[in-house]
Scaffold this motif. Structure first.
Motif, PDB file in Angstrom:
ATOM      1  N   PHE A 154       0.801  -1.226   0.000  1.00  0.00           N
ATOM      2  CA  PHE A 154       0.000   0.000   0.000  1.00  0.00           C
ATOM      3  C   PHE A 154       0.831   1.272   0.000  1.00  0.00           C
ATOM      4  O   PHE A 154       0.352   2.312  -0.446  1.00  0.00           O
ATOM      5  N   LYS A 155       2.059   1.220   0.468  1.00  0.00           N
ATOM      6  CA  LYS A 155       2.890   2.431   0.547  1.00  0.00           C
ATOM      7  C   LYS A 155       3.985   2.492  -0.510  1.00  0.00           C
ATOM      8  O   LYS A 155       4.398   3.579  -0.904  1.00  0.00           O
ATOM      9  N   LYS A 156       4.471   1.352  -0.946  1.00  0.00           N
ATOM     10  CA  LYS A 156       5.620   1.334  -1.854  1.00  0.00           C
ATOM     11  C   LYS A 156       5.271   0.918  -3.284  1.00  0.00           C
ATOM     12  O   LYS A 156       5.931   1.334  -4.220  1.00  0.00           O
ATOM     13  N   VAL A 157       4.271   0.082  -3.445  1.00  0.00           N
ATOM     14  CA  VAL A 157       3.870  -0.375  -4.782  1.00  0.00           C
ATOM     15  C   VAL A 157       2.787   0.577  -5.295  1.00  0.00           C
ATOM     16  O   VAL A 157       1.720   0.667  -4.701  1.00  0.00           O
ATOM     17  N   LYS A 158       3.088   1.279  -6.375  1.00  0.00           N
ATOM     18  CA  LYS A 158       2.197   2.339  -6.863  1.00  0.00           C
ATOM     19  C   LYS A 158       1.402   1.960  -8.112  1.00  0.00           C
ATOM     20  O   LYS A 158       0.592   2.739  -8.571  1.00  0.00           O
ATOM     21  N   SER A 159       1.618   0.804  -8.648  1.00  0.00           N
ATOM     22  CA  SER A 159       0.952   0.414  -9.890  1.00  0.00           C
ATOM     23  C   SER A 159      -0.559   0.276  -9.715  1.00  0.00           C
ATOM     24  O   SER A 159      -1.047  -0.051  -8.639  1.00  0.00           O
ATOM     25  N   GLU A 160      -1.275   0.530 -10.801  1.00  0.00           N
ATOM     26  CA  GLU A 160      -2.724   0.337 -10.833  1.00  0.00           C
ATOM     27  C   GLU A 160      -3.115  -0.768 -11.820  1.00  0.00           C
ATOM     28  O   GLU A 160      -4.286  -0.916 -12.154  1.00  0.00           O
ATOM     29  N   ILE A 161      -2.126  -1.536 -12.252  1.00  0.00           N
ATOM     30  CA  ILE A 161      -2.328  -2.559 -13.279  1.00  0.00           C
ATOM     31  C   ILE A 161      -2.367  -3.942 -12.627  1.00  0.00           C
ATOM     32  O   ILE A 161      -1.446  -4.317 -11.884  1.00  0.00           O
TER      33      ILE A 161
END
Length: 120
Positions: A53-60
């Motif tokens: 939730f804080k480090k992984v920013k992808s929406e795919i």
């Protein structure tokens, strides 16, 4: 594989595995061996969700699916090399807590993706 996906899958996959591995040694001196995995599990889940939730920013979705596969593969391979082969636990390694850990390692990235998408 792009740079961010490599960092998220290989980098975080290794870091998360290493945290659990180190915690195993720390708890080895404080807990019965049969409880170590069960104590590490909720700590690992919290840390993994923090990363997701804080480090992984992808929406795919594909990104999270690759994380699920890569993190699980890293966990299985490194556990085998550095626990099963190197330490050769007397009572074996593969018990219910380990299977739950592998299942959660695969499921948590997919759960995080679903949670992120449903809370937009």
């Amino acid at each position: 594989m792009n740079k961010q996906l490599a960092k998220d899958s290989l980098g975080w996959g290794f870091v998360l595995w290493l945290i659990g591995y180190i915690l195993g040694f720390v708890f080895f001196f404080a807990l019965p061996q049969s409880l170590i995995g069960w104590v590490i599990l909720p700590i690992g889940v919290m840390i993994t969700f923090w990363v997701l939730f804080k480090k992984v920013k992808s929406e795919i979705f594909r990104h999270y699916l690759i994380l699920a596969v890569a993190w699980t593969a890293i966990a299985v391979v490194l556990d085998y090399l550095f626990i099963v082969k190197a330490l050769a636990p007397a009572d074996g390694y593969y018990k219910l807590d380990v299977y739950v850990y592998y299942a959660l390692t695969f499921a948590l990235p997919l759960i995080a993706y679903w949670w992120k998408r449903s809370n937009e």
